[in-house]
Design a protein around this motif. Structure first.
Motif, PDB file in Angstrom:
ATOM      1  N   VAL A  63       1.599  22.215  95.900  1.00 42.47           N
ATOM      2  CA  VAL A  63       2.381  21.408  94.946  1.00 42.47           C
ATOM      3  C   VAL A  63       2.787  22.274  93.761  1.00 42.47           C
ATOM      4  CG1 VAL A  63       2.252  19.467  93.327  1.00 42.47           C
ATOM      5  CG2 VAL A  63       1.404  19.200  95.666  1.00 42.47           C
ATOM      6  N   ARG A  64       1.832  23.047  93.227  1.00 44.24           N
ATOM      7  CA  ARG A  64       2.109  23.932  92.090  1.00 44.24           C
ATOM      8  C   ARG A  64       3.111  25.011  92.474  1.00 44.24           C
ATOM      9  NH1 ARG A  64       0.307  28.632  91.426  1.00 44.24           N
ATOM     10  NH2 ARG A  64      -1.558  28.383  92.735  1.00 44.24           N
ATOM     11  N   GLU A  65       2.907  25.656  93.611  1.00 39.15           N
ATOM     12  CA  GLU A  65       3.779  26.754  94.037  1.00 39.15           C
ATOM     13  C   GLU A  65       5.215  26.285  94.279  1.00 39.15           C
ATOM     14  OE1 GLU A  65       3.436  30.009  94.275  1.00 39.15           O
ATOM     15  OE2 GLU A  65       1.293  30.222  93.923  1.00 39.15           O
ATOM     16  N   LEU A  66       5.398  25.129  94.893  1.00 39.72           N
ATOM     17  CA  LEU A  66       6.759  24.623  95.127  1.00 39.72           C
ATOM     18  C   LEU A  66       7.484  24.394  93.810  1.00 39.72           C
ATOM     19  CD1 LEU A  66       6.216  22.144  98.098  1.00 39.72           C
ATOM     20  CD2 LEU A  66       7.232  24.435  98.177  1.00 39.72           C
ATOM     21  N   ASP A  67       6.756  23.876  92.826  1.00 39.83           N
ATOM     22  CA  ASP A  67       7.348  23.657  91.510  1.00 39.83           C
ATOM     23  C   ASP A  67       7.637  24.991  90.819  1.00 39.83           C
ATOM     24  OD1 ASP A  67       8.166  22.120  89.172  1.00 39.83           O
ATOM     25  OD2 ASP A  67       6.277  22.795  88.279  1.00 39.83           O
ATOM     26  N   GLU A  68       6.664  25.900  90.816  1.00 40.44           N
ATOM     27  CA  GLU A  68       6.838  27.186  90.132  1.00 40.44           C
ATOM     28  C   GLU A  68       7.930  28.042  90.759  1.00 40.44           C
ATOM     29  OE1 GLU A  68       2.215  27.855  88.633  1.00 40.44           O
ATOM     30  OE2 GLU A  68       3.080  29.246  90.095  1.00 40.44           O
ATOM     31  N   GLY A  71      11.224  24.882  91.658  1.00 42.02           N
ATOM     32  CA  GLY A  71      11.480  23.637  90.946  1.00 42.02           C
ATOM     33  C   GLY A  71      11.457  22.419  91.846  1.00 42.02           C
ATOM     34  N   LEU A  72      10.759  22.505  92.960  1.00 35.86           N
ATOM     35  CA  LEU A  72      10.710  21.402  93.933  1.00 35.86           C
ATOM     36  C   LEU A  72       9.519  20.491  93.689  1.00 35.86           C
ATOM     37  CD1 LEU A  72      11.487  22.894  97.463  1.00 35.86           C
ATOM     38  CD2 LEU A  72      12.552  20.907  96.414  1.00 35.86           C
ATOM     39  N   THR A  73       9.787  19.212  93.656  1.00 42.45           N
ATOM     40  CA  THR A  73       8.748  18.193  93.664  1.00 42.45           C
ATOM     41  C   THR A  73       8.984  17.365  94.916  1.00 42.45           C
ATOM     42  OG1 THR A  73       8.719  18.126  91.253  1.00 42.45           O
ATOM     43  CG2 THR A  73       7.749  16.256  92.408  1.00 42.45           C
ATOM     44  N   TRP A 100      12.811  17.471 103.128  1.00 36.95           N
ATOM     45  CA  TRP A 100      13.586  17.522 101.884  1.00 36.95           C
ATOM     46  C   TRP A 100      15.040  17.717 102.264  1.00 36.95           C
ATOM     47  CZ3 TRP A 100      16.276  21.576  99.268  1.00 36.95           C
ATOM     48  CH2 TRP A 100      16.666  21.259  97.965  1.00 36.95           C
TER      49      TRP A 100
END
Length: 145
Positions: A63-68, A71-73, A100
């Motif tokens: 979850v953290r890596e996709l966002d970092e 920018g994916l949630t 997605w």
């Protein structure tokens, strides 16, 4: 003379997590890694993801890596299986899957060169780390037609 037969506990294996991201057509989102000698698998197409921080679970890490990284949630991440990156980082990598349907060209990529969706029949021509290719093939084999 006394012999100590107690063995030291082995340190926990380093862990990481990656996401197989598919769109409604079944195309897979791949990440072209930077061509830097100090990183694992430079200039290879891979999946978004990375290593777990100390005390972090693979589910929290992805979850953290996709966002970092992009920018994916995403919602409804499914944990699939684990594979060790034998010829790269040595980490045990947890594979997750998610759907997605966005436009990958609009994502704010913070690492690597580019993101691109590929149809599964075009994956054979790409340079992909062996453990990632194994994970993708396992995912594709189990996916409903």
């Amino acid at each position: 003379m006394h012999s100590d037969t107690t063995t030291a506990e082995e340190p926990a294996a380093a862990r990481g997590a990656v996401a197989i991201i598919a769109n409604r057509r079944g195309d897979l989102l791949l990440h072209l890694r930077d061509d830097l000698s100090h990183i694992a698998w430079p200039a290879h197409w891979s999946l978004l993801g990375g290593g777990c921080d100390p005390g972090e679970t693979p589910a929290a890490a992805i979850v953290r890596e996709l966002d970092e990284e992009a920018g994916l949630t995403v919602e409804h991440l499914a944990e699939l299986f684990e594979i060790r990156d034998e010829h790269g980082s040595g980490q045990i990598i947890s594979f997750f899957s998610v759907t997605w349907n966005g436009d990958e060209t609009t994502l704010p990529l913070s690492e690597g060169v580019k993101l691109q969706f590929f149809a599964s029949e075009h994956l054979d021509i790409l340079t992909i780390p062996p453990f990632i290719r194994d994970g993708i093939n396992r995912y594709l084999a189990a996916r409903p037609a």
